[in-house]
Scaffold this motif. Structure first.
Motif, PDB file in Angstrom:
ATOM      1  N   UNK A 285     -40.990  -0.365   1.846  1.00  0.00           N
ATOM      2  CA  UNK A 285     -39.621  -0.683   2.261  1.00  0.00           C
ATOM      3  C   UNK A 285     -39.636  -1.693   3.397  1.00  0.00           C
ATOM      4  N   UNK A 286     -40.483  -1.449   4.406  1.00  0.00           N
ATOM      5  CA  UNK A 286     -40.614  -2.380   5.537  1.00  0.00           C
ATOM      6  C   UNK A 286     -41.117  -3.736   5.040  1.00  0.00           C
ATOM      7  N   UNK A 287     -42.105  -3.696   4.158  1.00  0.00           N
ATOM      8  CA  UNK A 287     -42.673  -4.921   3.604  1.00  0.00           C
ATOM      9  C   UNK A 287     -41.617  -5.732   2.847  1.00  0.00           C
ATOM     10  N   UNK A 288     -40.802  -5.059   2.048  1.00  0.00           N
ATOM     11  CA  UNK A 288     -39.764  -5.729   1.267  1.00  0.00           C
ATOM     12  C   UNK A 288     -38.646  -6.253   2.161  1.00  0.00           C
ATOM     13  N   UNK A 295     -30.984 -10.788   3.237  1.00  0.00           N
ATOM     14  CA  UNK A 295     -30.452 -10.345   1.948  1.00  0.00           C
ATOM     15  C   UNK A 295     -30.042  -8.879   2.070  1.00  0.00           C
ATOM     16  N   UNK A 296     -28.926  -8.535   1.447  1.00  0.00           N
ATOM     17  CA  UNK A 296     -28.431  -7.155   1.475  1.00  0.00           C
ATOM     18  C   UNK A 296     -29.257  -6.298   0.515  1.00  0.00           C
ATOM     19  N   UNK A 297     -30.185  -5.503   1.058  1.00  0.00           N
ATOM     20  CA  UNK A 297     -31.021  -4.645   0.221  1.00  0.00           C
ATOM     21  C   UNK A 297     -30.747  -3.172   0.539  1.00  0.00           C
ATOM     22  N   UNK A 298     -31.108  -2.316  -0.384  1.00  0.00           N
ATOM     23  CA  UNK A 298     -30.972  -0.866  -0.186  1.00  0.00           C
ATOM     24  C   UNK A 298     -32.244  -0.357   0.493  1.00  0.00           C
TER      25      UNK A 298
END
Length: 429
Positions: A285-288, A295-298
């Motif tokens: 998650x941190x990497x992404x 960018x709006x990510x979940x």
């Protein structure tokens, strides 16, 4: 207190450390090497991949062409229980198969038999032709678009409805023995994606999946392969460790109830097995988030998918190990789970890009296919809840077995040994 003790016992075991190593290896060698940054499609590319459509004008010709080719060679590919099988039909079933082809094409059985095995056979449907060359490639030609219409030997009967076609293909699958390509007709609806199609899929990934949802499905696809089999090794190793240490009888005399003992041990083991998955989900998650700054990510996608998709796999695999080890005091659970896992892996290959059924191992090995996931979401939820309930049921069964053994009313391994000793004595006599 007991929970922490069992948790510590699990994470300190050699089998658990091997499990963590294999899980990390799967993540590094498969997920990290196969997932690229998701970017908007560019115009002018030669290929944008393929998509599957429920289009009868594509599915019917493709399916009939395939069935006719297998009929001609009397060689049908099937995966009845997940294993590859080359089926050859007897004269009676081949006669039933040619009757199916005759109804779909409008060609007599004798003509179909005579034309079987001829090179270059094509299929006519509507105003277009679908021609298969020697390499097995299919070309569609439509009059009026500047392409020459090639002669066809095999045609589709225009009176054939899509509903009747599906019934006939179901009959064909039964004749083959089940598990053939005709059991899932959507696979015959493969068509090249256009730039517009690729753009629609990209928008679905960005807007519906928030990027991380699409990545999390692939993350779970790879880790699910490991988590559907290796927890059984940990469960069996811990169960047999008590027997080797000769503390089984001491455990039986404890005042703690069988229910509390078995469920505490089981959930401590599941928590330990799920811990590295959660840590990996947090890491990716941190990497992404760093990769998609702005960018709006979940941010919770990897954790949500891990809990919903991977945790039930851990639970059922560990539960099989606990139940069969308590029952038999042997590592037979590894063989049982291994067979189930192997069949599940092979069956999952039939819809590796998404689309779910009763599979033990949930497969979704493609970044995207968001609509496929959403369309099958209810099926996926039922699947995961069912396996969770199965895991709990197996642990409840383990409690009952454990209580019988504490009371001295059950000793499966001892009974088996007595049978072998008795037979050995009889043979010597």
């Amino acid at each position: 207190m007991m929970f922490l003790k069992e948790f510590k016992k699990t994470i300190m075991s050699l089998t658990y450390l091997i499990f963590v190593g294999i899980l990390l290896l799967m993540y590094v060698t498969q997920y990290e090497t196969s997932v690229a940054k998701i970017e908007a499609p560019q115009k002018g590319l030669q290929s944008y991949g393929v998509k599957y459509e429920e289009n009868k004008e594509i599915i019917i010709p493709n399916a009939v062409e395939s069935l006719y080719g297998e009929f001609s060679a009397n060689s049908y590919i099937a995966y009845p229980i997940g294993f590859y099988k080359n089926v050859k039909l007897g004269d009676k079933k081949q006669g039933e198969m040619v009757a199916i082809l005759s109804e779909m094409t409008g060609i007599s059985k004798d003509d179909l038999m005579a034309d079987a095995g001829t090179d270059g056979a094509g299929i006519t449907f509507g105003e277009g032709d679908m021609v298969t060359n020697e390499s097995g490639e299919i070309t569609v030609t439509v009059p009026g678009e500047g392409e020459e219409v090639l002669p066809s030997r095999i045609s589709i009967d225009q009176k054939l409805t899509y509903e009747r076609f599906r019934e006939l293909m179901k009959d064909a699958d039964k004749l083959i023995g089940g598990g053939s390509k005709y059991s899932n007709l959507t696979d015959f609806g493969s068509v090249p994606m256009t730039y517009e199609d690729a753009l629609v899929e990209y928008k679905a990934i960005v807007e519906k999946d928030k990027i991380t949802g699409a990545l999390a499905r692939v993350f779970c696809d790879y880790l699910g392969i490991v988590l559907s089999i290796f927890p059984v090794f940990v469960a069996v190793a811990l169960g047999l460790k008590d027997r080797r240490a000769k503390i089984q009888e001491l455990l039986y005399t404890r005042r703690i109830s069988s229910f509390r003992f078995m469920f505490t041990r089981y959930f401590a083991m599941v928590a330990a097995l799920f811990l590295p998955v959660l840590l990996m989900a947090l890491y990716v998650t941190v990497q992404t988030a760093n990769q998609y700054r702005g960018v709006d990510i979940d941010l919770f996608a990897f954790i949500k998918y891990s809990c919903g998709s991977l945790l039930p796999s851990i639970m059922v695999s560990a539960a099989v190990g606990v139940c069969l080890t308590v029952l038999t005091d042997t590592p037979i659970a590894i063989a049982a789970q291994g067979i189930w896992w192997f069949i599940g892996i092979n069956m999952g290959l039939q819809h590796i890009d998404g689309g779910y059924g009763s599979d033990l191992v949930i497969r979704h090995n493609k970044v995207g296919n968001t609509d496929v996931y959403l369309d099958n979401f209810n099926t996926l939820v039922i699947n995961r809840i069912s396996y969770t309930l199965l895991a709990i049921a197996l642990v409840v069964l383990s409690v009952w077995i454990y209580e019988l053994k504490r009371r001295g009313k059950l000793d499966v391994l001892g009974s088996i040994k007595k049978i072998f000793i008795h037979r050995k004595v009889e043979s010597k006599a």
